[in-house]
Design an enzyme around this catalytic site. Sequence first.
Site: not given
Ligand code: NAD
Length: 261
Positions: A143, A156
């Site tokens: 991130s 986080y």
């Molecule tokens: P999201 O909430 O849309 O999806 C999360 C996914 O993780 C889902 O498929 C869910 O089933 C799975 N998940 C959640 N808890 C879990 C667990 N205990 N075991 C297995 N799977 C689990 O999230 P996103 O926004 O797509 O984020 C994905 C990654 O990207 C994360 O690591 C997040 O930190 C990172 N990220 C997101 C952003 C953002 O702005 N959305 C920015 C930077 C980094």
Amino acid sequence: MVQSRRVALVTGSTSGIGLAIAHKFASMGHDVALNGIESDADVAGIVQELNGLGDGRVVYFGADLADQAASEALADTVIAKFGRIDLLVNNAGIQKVAPIEEFPTGDWNRIVAVSLDSAFHAIRSALPGMVERGWGRIINIASAHGLRASPFKSAYVATKHAVVGLTRTVALEAAEKGVTVNAICPGYVWTPLVAAQVKDQARVHGLSEEEVVRKVMLAPQPTRQFVQPEEIAELAAYLCSDWARSITGSTISIDGGWTAK
Ligand code: NAD
């Protein structure tokens, strides 16, 4: 360059960024292991859709990565099914917004387990086969918060910084083996993870939900727009190509200019 068919494991791939990456890999004809915490019935539509995109097989492996035994077993289970893992994307991640003095210990432990420990377990399982075959790609979805801090996100931010450290270390260990290890560092991407934190951000910052989007989320991104999950999927596909063989141990920002400041 012709892209061969690969076996990919994308953790947390039933939603958001992980789903976009899985979608891209499936459309490239790769075999894709999906993962999430949903039931088989809940993700049946996604599995069916992705199976229709290319010649590869798309299979769902439900596993709660907060559970150590399940986390340790996931990559081994995928290898048992597909024979190997060539592309490993450690994407699963969760968020909690609270001042540190109120931060629940259970949430701290869960965030560390899902984002950091699961990457450690999956890499330990997948790397030896990659090294043996002399080719592999590991991408950790960190991130902008792996490079910069924001208040109220202690677990986080700490976890994402640790994911960057893990990335660099494994990259050095695998550097001569044909395996690259990189961290993608997105800024704010509009996904359920982000939508779900708007309420808590509003509470801790004393802002309305609309102000959170404008003043907290988009303010640090000079482009003033959310990154799209598909942009990250395209970057992941490039990192998995043979052209990206010299990119390793890198943190690649895709954050609308956030970390340029
Ligand atoms: P999201 O909430 O849309 O999806 C999360 C996914 O993780 C889902 O498929 C869910 O089933 C799975 N998940 C959640 N808890 C879990 C667990 N205990 N075991 C297995 N799977 C689990 O999230 P996103 O926004 O797509 O984020 C994905 C990654 O990207 C994360 O690591 C997040 O930190 C990172 N990220 C997101 C952003 C953002 O702005 N959305 C920015 C930077 C980094």
